[in-house]
Design a protein around this motif. Structure first.
Motif, PDB file in Angstrom:
ATOM      1  N   LEU A 136     -17.080   3.188 -38.066  1.00 55.52           N
ATOM      2  CA  LEU A 136     -17.056   2.280 -36.920  1.00 55.52           C
ATOM      3  C   LEU A 136     -15.633   1.955 -36.474  1.00 55.52           C
ATOM      4  O   LEU A 136     -15.425   1.055 -35.654  1.00 55.52           O
ATOM      5  N   GLU A 138     -12.064   2.258 -34.498  1.00 58.92           N
ATOM      6  CA  GLU A 138     -11.749   2.590 -33.108  1.00 58.92           C
ATOM      7  C   GLU A 138     -11.509   4.091 -32.990  1.00 58.92           C
ATOM      8  O   GLU A 138     -10.794   4.690 -33.782  1.00 58.92           O
ATOM      9  N   MET A 141     -16.708   8.326 -33.239  1.00 56.64           N
ATOM     10  CA  MET A 141     -18.047   8.391 -32.682  1.00 56.64           C
ATOM     11  C   MET A 141     -18.874   9.371 -33.511  1.00 56.64           C
ATOM     12  O   MET A 141     -18.325  10.358 -34.022  1.00 56.64           O
ATOM     13  N   ARG A 175     -19.173   1.723 -29.140  1.00 50.42           N
ATOM     14  CA  ARG A 175     -19.180   1.505 -30.591  1.00 50.42           C
ATOM     15  C   ARG A 175     -20.470   0.816 -31.018  1.00 50.42           C
ATOM     16  O   ARG A 175     -20.986   1.076 -32.109  1.00 50.42           O
TER      17      ARG A 175
END
Length: 361
Positions: A136, A138, A141, A175
């Motif tokens: 998770l 930044e 994905m 996110r």
């Protein structure tokens, strides 16, 4: 039972043909130092509860029925332990109810208050949350450099991919939608986002979309102010022996008897994995427990040092890695005492004969 093993097992090289496990020779195997088996005093009362999985009302009901647990009169979320009480919590403190934070916090604080009488076992739903710090972060994905293991090792078969999930649900690629996919498709929880939002609201905390996401990360992030699940795992054991009682979260099956999980595994590779080790048949239960708990301590230390994905040059170009993968993916590394079960075709089954013989020694 409070100890920390710092020795590192030698790395096991990968080969073209990967064995199921490595064998240690009984004439050369040197076990780790281990604590004495815990023996209870004559007036002790030992209770065992397990798999609360974030269900706060169920947890409260268990405490109400307990002969050794009660709630503090000053704080109804803090547990008290009777003077002669011993508690083993069998693992899976969180995941299916609106009480993940409260259940885990209550258990951790009780164990800190009574470290020689409260024992927490590592469950699969506890250790797998370590994944969230990296997955998770930044810029990460699920469909970019995906963890292929999550597709090939699933009880429901190959799971719905992230792109298809977004289309089906009409979600934007954020996110939060990534967290929703992870929770539903890799943790087996369809309503965990809403349940966490409910708990944050009950605790009078921010419960907007970003705060809910951050709460999942903060439960295990070493840099967070109150990483309750990480603190739970620091105190946890993989195997516990009290007198003639053996505690694990999962089960002990014949094919996994005396295995010590691999020190490394490749979470982005569905090819051959470094194998676990099998201890000599003469290994005592106490030594096996010490080996497993030492392995957990080493893996958690690696996670805390490298909780997020890192990239470095390897033999096949740039490789992505993170610390503690064998612990957060116990099925992959061979920590089957966390993930196995005694059920066969949905029914309880007796111990395998060689397991029963070993435990009877």
């Amino acid at each position: 039972l409070e100890y920390c093993i710092v020795s590192l097992l030698p790395c096991v090289p990968l080969s073209k043909v990967m064995p199921d496990h490595g064998n240690l020779n009984s004439s050369t195997f040197m076990p780790f130092p281990l604590p004495a088996r815990l023996e209870l005093p004559a007036n002790a009362s030992l209770e065992f509860i397990t798999d609360v999985e974030g269900n706060w009302e169920y947890f409260q009901a268990l405490v109400a029925r307990s002969g050794i647990l009660s709630w503090s009169s000053e704080d109804v979320t803090l547990l008290q332990l009777a003077d002669s009480g011993y508690l083993v919590f069998g693992g899976d403190a969180l995941d299916k109810g609106p009480g993940d934070i409260r259940v885990t916090r209550a258990l951790v604080l009780l164990q800190r208050q009574h470290p020689s009488r409260v024992f927490l076992m590592a469950g699969n739903r506890d250790v797998n949350k370590l994944r969230l710090v990296a997955e998770l972060a930044e810029g990460e994905m699920p469909d970019e450099d995906p963890v292929s293991y999550l597709d090939t090792h699933n009880w429901e078969g190959k799971k719905q991919q992230f792109a298809d999930f977004l289309i089906e649900r009409g979600l934007e690629r954020t996110r939060t939608s990534a967290l929703q996919w992870l929770l539903e498709k890799t943790f087996g929880g369809k309503h965990l986002l809403e349940l966490r939002r409910m708990e944050l609201q009950l605790l009078d905390r921010q419960f907007d979309e970003l705060s809910v996401l951050q709460s999942f990360v903060d439960m295990v992030d070493p840099a967070a102010a109150e990483p309750w699940t990480l603190w739970y795992l620091r105190a946890s054991l993989v195997m516990l022996v009290i007198s003639d009682c053996l505690f694990v979260h999962g089960a002990i099956l014949s094919e996994h008897l005396l295995l010590v999980p691999a020190e490394d595994c490749r979470d982005g590779d569905d090819g051959p994995q470094p194998p676990p080790l099998r201890l000599p048949p003469s290994t005592s239960l106490d030594v096996w427990a010490a080996e497993l708990n030492g392995w957990k301590a080493r893996q958690l230390r690696q996670f805390e040092a490298f909780p997020r994905f890192r990239r470095s040059q390897g033999r096949h170009g740039e490789e992505r890695w993170r610390g503690g993968v064998p612990l957060m993916m116990p099925s992959l590394s061979g920590c089957h005492v966390i993930t196995d079960g005694f059920l066969k075709n949905g029914n309880c089954a007796p111990l395998d004969k060689d397991v029963a013989d070993y435990l009877a020694q």
